[in-house]
Design an enzyme around this catalytic site. Structure first.
Site, PDB file in Angstrom:
ATOM      1  N   LYS A  23       0.845  -1.184   0.000  1.00 22.82           N
ATOM      2  CA  LYS A  23       0.000   0.000   0.000  1.00 22.82           C
ATOM      3  C   LYS A  23       0.882   1.236   0.000  1.00 22.82           C
ATOM      4  CE  LYS A  23      -3.652   2.279   2.573  1.00 22.82           C
ATOM      5  NZ  LYS A  23      -4.612   2.115   3.664  1.00 22.82           N
TER       6      LYS A  23
ATOM      7  N   GLU B 259       7.327  -6.413   1.567  1.00 22.22           N
ATOM      8  CA  GLU B 259       6.077  -6.301   2.330  1.00 22.22           C
ATOM      9  C   GLU B 259       5.155  -7.484   2.039  1.00 22.22           C
ATOM     10  OE1 GLU B 259       4.965  -4.296   4.615  1.00 22.22           O
ATOM     11  OE2 GLU B 259       6.300  -2.574   4.572  1.00 22.22           O
TER      12      GLU B 259
ATOM     13  N   LYS C 144      -2.183  -1.464  -3.823  1.00 20.00           N
ATOM     14  CA  LYS C 144      -3.024  -0.280  -3.756  1.00 20.00           C
ATOM     15  C   LYS C 144      -2.163   0.963  -3.849  1.00 20.00           C
ATOM     16  CE  LYS C 144      -6.204   1.892  -0.496  1.00 20.00           C
ATOM     17  NZ  LYS C 144      -6.853   1.787   0.791  1.00 20.00           N
TER      18      LYS C 144
HETATM   19  C1  PBG Z   1      -6.779   3.858   5.140  1.00 24.41           C
HETATM   20  C2  PBG Z   1      -7.528   3.791   3.859  1.00 24.41           C
HETATM   21  C3  PBG Z   1      -7.174   4.441   2.696  1.00 24.41           C
HETATM   22  C4  PBG Z   1      -8.162   4.183   1.766  1.00 24.41           C
HETATM   23  C5  PBG Z   1      -9.057   3.327   2.355  1.00 24.41           C
HETATM   24  N1  PBG Z   1      -8.663   3.098   3.674  1.00 24.41           N
HETATM   25  C6  PBG Z   1      -5.945   5.170   2.367  1.00 24.41           C
HETATM   26  C7  PBG Z   1      -5.558   6.297   3.199  1.00 24.41           C
HETATM   27  O1  PBG Z   1      -6.389   7.164   3.531  1.00 24.41           O
HETATM   28  O2  PBG Z   1      -4.371   6.372   3.502  1.00 24.41           O
HETATM   29  C8  PBG Z   1      -8.214   4.759   0.400  1.00 24.41           C
HETATM   30  C9  PBG Z   1      -9.185   4.160  -0.513  1.00 24.41           C
HETATM   31  C10 PBG Z   1      -9.419   4.943  -1.742  1.00 24.41           C
HETATM   32  O3  PBG Z   1      -8.769   5.965  -2.006  1.00 24.41           O
HETATM   33  O4  PBG Z   1     -10.309   4.522  -2.492  1.00 24.41           O
HETATM   34  N2  PBG Z   1      -6.725   2.690   5.858  1.00 24.41           N
HETATM   35 ZN    ZN Z   2      -6.326   3.524   7.905  1.00 24.58          ZN
END
Ligand code: PBG
Ligand code: ZN
Length: 275
Positions: free
Chosen positions: A146, A184, A199
């Site tokens: 991520k 990771e 992601k």
């Molecule tokens: C954090 C989280 C994020 C997203 C979902 N949960 C990333 C973040 O804010 O760092 C992003 C999902 C998206 O952009 O569609 N746990």
């Molecule tokens: Zn989060």
């Protein structure tokens, strides 16, 4: 975030049913609680919003695979993905919170949990607590690679979860670094991840391909809020054919090696695919 809404439980059930009828086999839930505090207690409340939504969806559409996002940022008043100790996110204190959150999701009937926090050791910690409580059959889909991405902007706005100080670069990955993704993912697999996720998706297709080829595990890609919103913006400005953009984007993610795609386009794409 264009066309995406915070939903009540009733509305969530309707959306889930609608998606199921269109041929979408699975949903992932993110919670927005009434109340946030320093440790995100509403995230592991057995009566919390996600826990209640899981039950409601499983009652209405039992065959739908209900996945839950496991993270603290939507529930903490500071907006970080974990507990803060001495002004910084504390990895090990956070693991305890995540374990409780994942367990309450499984107890509510979730079919799969998806930790998105990026703390070290969280996949193993969650795997242990699930196994100890009779949920060894519940898979863990790890947000394994991520990246600290600007493409999360629309989601943070929609989920009211931007960090109130600092940023997430101490726990999310550095965009130019590809080898870190392999490390990771390898760690998450060793800790028991059943599915590994990359992601965002579109700017990281090389990472998806590399991970699929290297590990051969079920590999998921998260087509995030910014990727989705770009298409919606182009469509609104009349700068392109939204449907064509959407399908080309999704197909490119599939081509890169993703076995499954998490996407806000799911119902729309399902309609196109069904014809
Ligand atoms: C954090 C989280 C994020 C997203 C979902 N949960 C990333 C973040 O804010 O760092 C992003 C999902 C998206 O952009 O569609 N746990
Ligand atoms: Zn989060």
């Amino acid at each position: 975030m264009p066309g995406q809404f915070q939903l009540s439980i009733d509305e969530t059930v309707k959306e889930a049913k609608n998606a199921w009828d269109l041929g979408v086999p699975s949903v992932i839930l993110f919670g927005i609680p009434d109340h946030k505090d320093a440790v995100g207690s509403t995230g592991f409340d057995p009566d919390g919003i996600v826990q209640r939504a899981i039950k409601a969806i499983k009652d209405a559409v039992p065959e739908m695979c209900v996945i839950t996002d496991v993270c603290m940022c939507e529930y903490t008043d500071h907006g970080h993905c974990g507990a803060i100790v001495d002004g910084d996110v504390d990895n090990d204190a956070t693991l305890e919170l995540l374990r409780k959150e994942a367990l309450t999701h499984a107890q509510a009937g979730a079919d799969m949990v998806a930790p998105s926090d990026m703390m070290d050791g969280r996949v193993g910690a969650i795997r242990n607590i699930l196994d100890e409580n009779g949920f060894s059959n519940i898979p863990v889909m790890a947000y394994a690679a991520k990246y600290a991405s600007t493409f999360y902007g629309p989601f943070r706005d929609a989920a009211e979860s931007p960090p109130q100080f600092g940023d997430r670069r101490s726990y999310q990955m550095d965009p130019p670094n590809a080898l870190e993704a392999l490390r990771e993912v390898e760690l998450d697999i060793m800790e028991g991840a059943d599915i590994v996720m990359v992601k965002p998706a579109l700017p990281y297709l090389d990472i998806i391909r590399m991970i699929k080829d290297r590990f051969g595990l079920p590999t998921a890609a998260y087509n995030v809020s910014g990727e989705y919103s770009m298409v919606k913006a182009m469509e609104r400005l009349d700068w392109g054919d939204g449907r064509g953009l959407m399908m080309e984007m999704l197909m490119s993610i599939k081509r890169s090696g993703a076995d499954m795609i998490l996407t806000y386009f799911a119902p729309e794409a399902a309609k196109v695919i069904q014809g």
